[in-house]
Design a protein around this motif. Structure first.
Motif, PDB file in Angstrom:
ATOM      1  N   GLU A  31       3.619  11.884  10.462  1.00  0.00           N
ATOM      2  CA  GLU A  31       4.532  11.128   9.607  1.00  0.00           C
ATOM      3  C   GLU A  31       5.877  10.947  10.294  1.00  0.00           C
ATOM      4  OE1 GLU A  31       7.716  10.406   6.848  1.00  0.00           O
ATOM      5  OE2 GLU A  31       7.409  12.356   7.815  1.00  0.00           O
ATOM      6  N   LEU A  32       6.459   9.775  10.105  1.00  0.00           N
ATOM      7  CA  LEU A  32       7.791   9.467  10.621  1.00  0.00           C
ATOM      8  C   LEU A  32       8.435   8.454   9.693  1.00  0.00           C
ATOM      9  CD1 LEU A  32       9.851   9.834  12.979  1.00  0.00           C
ATOM     10  CD2 LEU A  32       8.826   7.787  13.998  1.00  0.00           C
ATOM     11  N   ASN A  33       9.533   8.841   9.059  1.00  0.00           N
ATOM     12  CA  ASN A  33      10.280   7.938   8.178  1.00  0.00           C
ATOM     13  C   ASN A  33       9.417   7.335   7.068  1.00  0.00           C
ATOM     14  OD1 ASN A  33      12.548   8.377   9.825  1.00  0.00           O
ATOM     15  ND2 ASN A  33      11.999   6.661  11.164  1.00  0.00           N
ATOM     16  N   GLY A  34       8.523   8.137   6.539  1.00  0.00           N
ATOM     17  CA  GLY A  34       7.745   7.688   5.396  1.00  0.00           C
ATOM     18  C   GLY A  34       6.451   6.975   5.716  1.00  0.00           C
ATOM     19  N   HIS A  35       6.225   6.647   6.986  1.00  0.00           N
ATOM     20  CA  HIS A  35       4.949   6.052   7.381  1.00  0.00           C
ATOM     21  C   HIS A  35       4.319   6.954   8.437  1.00  0.00           C
ATOM     22  CE1 HIS A  35       6.870   4.819  11.132  1.00  0.00           C
ATOM     23  NE2 HIS A  35       7.816   4.223  10.436  1.00  0.00           N
TER      24      HIS A  35
ATOM     25  N   ALA B  39       0.850  -1.176   0.000  1.00  0.00           N
ATOM     26  CA  ALA B  39       0.000   0.000   0.000  1.00  0.00           C
ATOM     27  C   ALA B  39       0.891   1.232   0.000  1.00  0.00           C
ATOM     28  CB  ALA B  39      -0.920   0.011   1.214  1.00  0.00           C
ATOM     29  N   GLN B  40       0.333   2.349  -0.448  1.00  0.00           N
ATOM     30  CA  GLN B  40       1.083   3.597  -0.419  1.00  0.00           C
ATOM     31  C   GLN B  40       1.138   4.179   0.986  1.00  0.00           C
ATOM     32  OE1 GLN B  40      -0.765   6.116  -3.386  1.00  0.00           O
ATOM     33  NE2 GLN B  40       0.803   5.582  -4.882  1.00  0.00           N
ATOM     34  N   THR B  41       0.167   3.836   1.815  1.00  0.00           N
ATOM     35  CA  THR B  41       0.091   4.410   3.153  1.00  0.00           C
ATOM     36  C   THR B  41       0.135   3.309   4.197  1.00  0.00           C
ATOM     37  OG1 THR B  41      -1.256   6.258   2.349  1.00  0.00           O
ATOM     38  CG2 THR B  41      -1.256   5.849   4.727  1.00  0.00           C
ATOM     39  N   LEU B  42       1.034   3.456   5.160  1.00  0.00           N
ATOM     40  CA  LEU B  42       1.159   2.515   6.269  1.00  0.00           C
ATOM     41  C   LEU B  42       1.046   3.304   7.569  1.00  0.00           C
ATOM     42  CD1 LEU B  42       1.822  -0.333   7.380  1.00  0.00           C
ATOM     43  CD2 LEU B  42       4.241   0.275   7.191  1.00  0.00           C
ATOM     44  N   ILE B  43       0.163   2.858   8.455  1.00  0.00           N
ATOM     45  CA  ILE B  43      -0.055   3.524   9.732  1.00  0.00           C
ATOM     46  C   ILE B  43       0.177   2.538  10.857  1.00  0.00           C
ATOM     47  CG2 ILE B  43      -1.717   4.736  11.203  1.00  0.00           C
ATOM     48  CD1 ILE B  43      -3.184   5.582   8.640  1.00  0.00           C
ATOM     49  N   PHE B  44       1.067   2.884  11.790  1.00  0.00           N
ATOM     50  CA  PHE B  44       1.298   2.074  12.977  1.00  0.00           C
ATOM     51  C   PHE B  44       0.455   2.634  14.113  1.00  0.00           C
ATOM     52  CE2 PHE B  44       5.693   1.565  11.017  1.00  0.00           C
ATOM     53  CZ  PHE B  44       5.363   0.363  10.409  1.00  0.00           C
ATOM     54  N   ALA B  45      -0.500   1.845  14.583  1.00  0.00           N
ATOM     55  CA  ALA B  45      -1.382   2.263  15.677  1.00  0.00           C
ATOM     56  C   ALA B  45      -1.429   1.158  16.717  1.00  0.00           C
ATOM     57  CB  ALA B  45      -2.775   2.577  15.144  1.00  0.00           C
ATOM     58  N   THR B  46      -0.255   0.775  17.186  1.00  0.00           N
ATOM     59  CA  THR B  46      -0.133  -0.352  18.106  1.00  0.00           C
ATOM     60  C   THR B  46       0.314   0.083  19.506  1.00  0.00           C
ATOM     61  OG1 THR B  46       2.085  -0.750  17.177  1.00  0.00           O
ATOM     62  CG2 THR B  46       0.281  -2.072  16.320  1.00  0.00           C
ATOM     63  N   GLY B  47      -0.025   1.316  19.886  1.00  0.00           N
ATOM     64  CA  GLY B  47       0.272   1.777  21.233  1.00  0.00           C
ATOM     65  C   GLY B  47       1.756   1.754  21.539  1.00  0.00           C
TER      66      GLY B  47
ATOM     67  N   SER C  12       4.385   0.251  19.274  1.00  0.00           N
ATOM     68  CA  SER C  12       4.823   0.927  18.054  1.00  0.00           C
ATOM     69  C   SER C  12       6.337   1.079  18.002  1.00  0.00           C
ATOM     70  CB  SER C  12       4.158   2.304  17.936  1.00  0.00           C
ATOM     71  OG  SER C  12       2.752   2.186  17.828  1.00  0.00           O
ATOM     72  N   THR C  13       7.004   0.952  19.145  1.00  0.00           N
ATOM     73  CA  THR C  13       8.468   1.015  19.138  1.00  0.00           C
ATOM     74  C   THR C  13       9.084  -0.176  18.408  1.00  0.00           C
ATOM     75  OG1 THR C  13       8.472  -0.033  21.318  1.00  0.00           O
ATOM     76  CG2 THR C  13       8.629   2.366  21.257  1.00  0.00           C
ATOM     77  N   GLN C  14       8.288  -1.208  18.158  1.00  0.00           N
ATOM     78  CA  GLN C  14       8.786  -2.317  17.342  1.00  0.00           C
ATOM     79  C   GLN C  14       9.110  -1.825  15.942  1.00  0.00           C
ATOM     80  OE1 GLN C  14       6.130  -5.655  17.141  1.00  0.00           O
ATOM     81  NE2 GLN C  14       7.001  -6.395  15.212  1.00  0.00           N
ATOM     82  N   TRP C  15       8.302  -0.883  15.452  1.00  0.00           N
ATOM     83  CA  TRP C  15       8.496  -0.350  14.102  1.00  0.00           C
ATOM     84  C   TRP C  15       9.350   0.913  14.124  1.00  0.00           C
ATOM     85  CZ3 TRP C  15       6.410  -4.146  11.460  1.00  0.00           C
ATOM     86  CH2 TRP C  15       5.322  -4.828  12.004  1.00  0.00           C
ATOM     87  N   ALA C  16       9.291   1.644  15.223  1.00  0.00           N
ATOM     88  CA  ALA C  16      10.034   2.898  15.337  1.00  0.00           C
ATOM     89  C   ALA C  16      10.670   2.948  16.723  1.00  0.00           C
ATOM     90  CB  ALA C  16       9.103   4.091  15.133  1.00  0.00           C
ATOM     91  N   PRO C  17      11.780   2.221  16.908  1.00  0.00           N
ATOM     92  CA  PRO C  17      12.385   2.100  18.245  1.00  0.00           C
ATOM     93  C   PRO C  17      12.882   3.423  18.814  1.00  0.00           C
ATOM     94  CG  PRO C  17      13.818   1.158  16.545  1.00  0.00           C
ATOM     95  CD  PRO C  17      12.508   1.438  15.892  1.00  0.00           C
TER      96      PRO C  17
ATOM     97  N   PRO D 261       5.317  13.328  15.646  1.00  0.00           N
ATOM     98  CA  PRO D 261       6.405  12.478  16.153  1.00  0.00           C
ATOM     99  C   PRO D 261       7.769  13.126  16.041  1.00  0.00           C
ATOM    100  CG  PRO D 261       4.879  11.206  14.801  1.00  0.00           C
ATOM    101  CD  PRO D 261       4.496  12.639  14.639  1.00  0.00           C
ATOM    102  N   SER D 262       7.939  13.990  15.071  1.00  0.00           N
ATOM    103  CA  SER D 262       9.251  14.621  14.841  1.00  0.00           C
ATOM    104  C   SER D 262       9.653  15.554  15.969  1.00  0.00           C
ATOM    105  CB  SER D 262       9.229  15.396  13.525  1.00  0.00           C
ATOM    106  OG  SER D 262       8.222  16.405  13.535  1.00  0.00           O
ATOM    107  N   ARG D 263       8.737  15.928  16.868  1.00  0.00           N
ATOM    108  CA  ARG D 263       9.069  16.866  17.934  1.00  0.00           C
ATOM    109  C   ARG D 263      10.154  16.321  18.868  1.00  0.00           C
ATOM    110  NH1 ARG D 263       4.199  14.477  19.793  1.00  0.00           N
ATOM    111  NH2 ARG D 263       4.096  13.973  22.025  1.00  0.00           N
TER     112      ARG D 263
END
Length: 371
Positions: free
Chosen positions: A319-323, A201-209, A212-217, A365-367
């Motif tokens: 957005e963070l790192n493209g997702h 998909a063009q859009t990926l959203i992590f909404a795993t509470g 979510s650090t599994q995808w964005a440590p 997230p970039s903050r």
């Protein structure tokens, strides 16, 4: 099943996580015509009747940017839940009873007095009430004043998730998040399933509470355990959602709900009797009339989960790192989720967000990575 090197038919959006935030975001995206695949190890089919919550906020004494954000989120949530309930009348999840926040001790009493003195509130959002009015609204003996939120109420959380996910453009797949592998392509995201299927998909959203650090440590997410307790309703039960040092919710299925614990150092996933007792002891501090009615030995029901937290107590949505990431809602997911879903929807479409620039920056997230 498609060959390993050939993806199955592609959705427009993949969302990992069918919690409150993920489910509502899926719904809002589907309502724009997007085809959405939602991946979750435990989607709400059937819903757990024990898992409940309230639409409630605690405004700051001064109308800060954070309070403005919460105020807007509260109103957006109330409107969204009312609309969604109308569209899914067969799934009973939203009770717009209003929410009563009690000045349960001297400190909270003084705080509420300052809050009223320093601000001009729309009575459709917030009204100060006397002990007599609080008693009349709640149906309980209340000896302290409070704040009345007419647009508040209480929810069956898993039934809400089920209603949000019930849409022809949403496909829910039961799978464990840790078994998924996501990697960036040129302008696509690929998610490999344990079955061997692959989605893109063009859009990926992590909404795993907090997970979510599994995808964005690099995200500074924490988690705090909370357990709620349900008990058989007695003749003395609240008619509205009530908040103080905790919350107490009107009967659903013949059971009153009280909670919730705030266990910073516990990783216990299952409910325990100690937390049930803590909920009842806490209730006695701020709503003694109800605590007394529930004091007899009862058959406890309960639910336990983990709040996803951030160091500055503001959620992550952007957005963070493209997702995209949607996490860190703390104990305010029911209030924040609809507005944050609309914000992500706007970011994906390149449209105007319901949030102003300052609010969008406060939740980005970039903050945490700006110097």
């Amino acid at each position: 099943m498609a060959p390993a090197d050939e993806p199955v038919p592609s959705p427009d959006v993949i969302i990992t996580g069918a919690g409150v935030a993920g489910s509502i975001t899926a719904r809002r995206l589907a309502e724009t015509g997007a085809r959405v695949v939602v991946l979750d190890p435990a989607p709400p089919f059937p819903p757990n009747p024990e898992r409940r919550g309230a639409l409630y906020m605690k405004p700051a004494v001064n109308y800060s940017p954070e309070t403005r954000f919460a105020h807007e989120a509260f109103l957006a949530a109330s409107a969204f839940y009312s609309r969604l309930q109308t569209e899914h009348a067969d799934i009973d999840f939203w009770s717009p009873t209003g929410t009563l926040s009690l000045a349960w001790n001297e400190r909270e009493h003084k705080r509420q007095e300052k809050l009223i003195a320093r601000n001009q509130w729309d009575p459709a959002f917030l009204q100060p009430v006397s002990p007599q009015k609080a008693s009349s609204l709640s149906g309980l003996e209340v000896t302290v004043p409070g704040l009345w939120f007419p647009a508040g109420g209480h929810l069956r959380v898993d039934a809400l998730r089920q209603a949000a996910l019930t849409h022809p453009l949403i496909r829910v797949i039961t799978t464990t998040a840790h078994a998924q592998q996501a990697q960036a392509g040129t302008d696509r995201w690929y998610v490999q399933m344990p079955s061997g299927d692959r989605f893109q998909a063009q859009t990926l959203i992590f909404a795993t509470g907090a997970a979510s650090t599994q995808w964005a440590p690099e995200l500074p997410l924490g988690c705090i355990r909370g357990q709620l307790t349900t008990l058989p309703a007695t003749k003395l039960t609240p008619r509205v959602a009530m908040a103080g040092a905790g919350y107490a919710l009107p009967p659903f299925g013949g059971r009153v709900c009280v909670g919730a614990t705030f266990d910073r150092h516990s990783d216990l996933e299952k409910p325990d009797s100690h937390s049930d007792q803590a909920n009842l002891e806490n209730l006695a501090h701020w709503l003694p009339s109800l605590a007394e009615a529930l004091a007899k030995p009862q058959a406890y029901g309960n639910w336990a989960g983990f709040r996803s937290t951030t160091p500055d107590h503001m959620p992550l949505a952007g957005e963070l790192n493209g997702h995209y990431v949607l996490a860190g809602l703390g104990g305010k997911g029911l209030m924040y989720a609809p507005l944050l879903a609309d914000h992500l929807m706007a970011l994906r479409l390149g449209a105007s967000s319901p949030l102003d620039e300052d609010a969008a920056e406060r939740i980005a997230p970039s903050r945490f990575f700006q110097r």
